[in-house]
Write a protein that holds these residues in place. Structure first.
Motif: not given
Length: 176
Positions: A66-74, A136-144
């Motif tokens: 989640i922390e990677v997601v938060r920083k990426t979205v910011k 996709g570039e950061k390797g954050i995967e969407f749910a399958s």
């Protein structure tokens, strides 16, 4: 409300085209024209004033950091604010609100931004395009939506035997 604003009267909604002494004329976004006597208006929701906060969910893989997601979205939000076309519409940048839910196969996160009321859905589409690309570039995967079935218990074939049995049943049979 004024001419040109998008309103919802409870039963009908549309852009105000004309205001007369006794009624208001709305054009629905599908093209229909509604004339509503003022006596039938009980409440009005005006979608065209000041600002609009848009919230939406994204389904991610359950093991997502989640922390990677938060920083990426910011970072995405700040980049959107640097784009001259988007900066005209955005009042507050895209940001992660947090985990909205945990489903069987997904971690559901909520994002939000605040924009002028003229084109919020366009801004949301732009945000989603950027989220899809950068995740996709950061390797954050969407749910399958893949469903995994696990079987167990006595009398079950071991995996190598199950594979052989499946192969044997798939082999063409010779005529007797």
């Amino acid at each position: 409300f004024r001419v040109g604003e998008y309103i919802d009267t409870g039963k009908l909604k549309g852009t105000v085209e004309k205001i007369s002494l006794r009624s208001v004329r709305l054009r629905h976004h599908n093209g229909q024209v509604h004339t509503i006597p003022f006596g039938q208006l009980t409440s009005i929701t005006n979608f065209s004033r000041d600002w609009q906060t848009v919230k939406f969910n994204v389904r991610l893989a359950r093991d997502t950091d989640i922390e990677v997601v938060r920083k990426t979205v910011k970072k995405i939000g700040l980049e959107m604010m640097q784009n001259p076309e988007l900066a005209k519409e955005l009042l507050q940048p895209l940001k992660l609100q947090g985990v909205a839910d945990i489903a069987d196969n997904a971690l559901i996160v909520r994002m939000k931004f605040t924009a002028r009321p003229t084109k919020p859905s366009w801004v949301q589409r732009e945000a989603l395009k950027r989220v899809y690309r950068v995740f996709g570039e950061k390797g954050i995967e969407f749910a399958s939506s893949t469903i995994t079935v696990q079987a167990g218990g006595a009398g079950m074939l071991p995996p190598e035997a199950a594979g052989g049995a499946a192969a044997a049943s798939a082999a063409p049979r010779e005529a007797a």
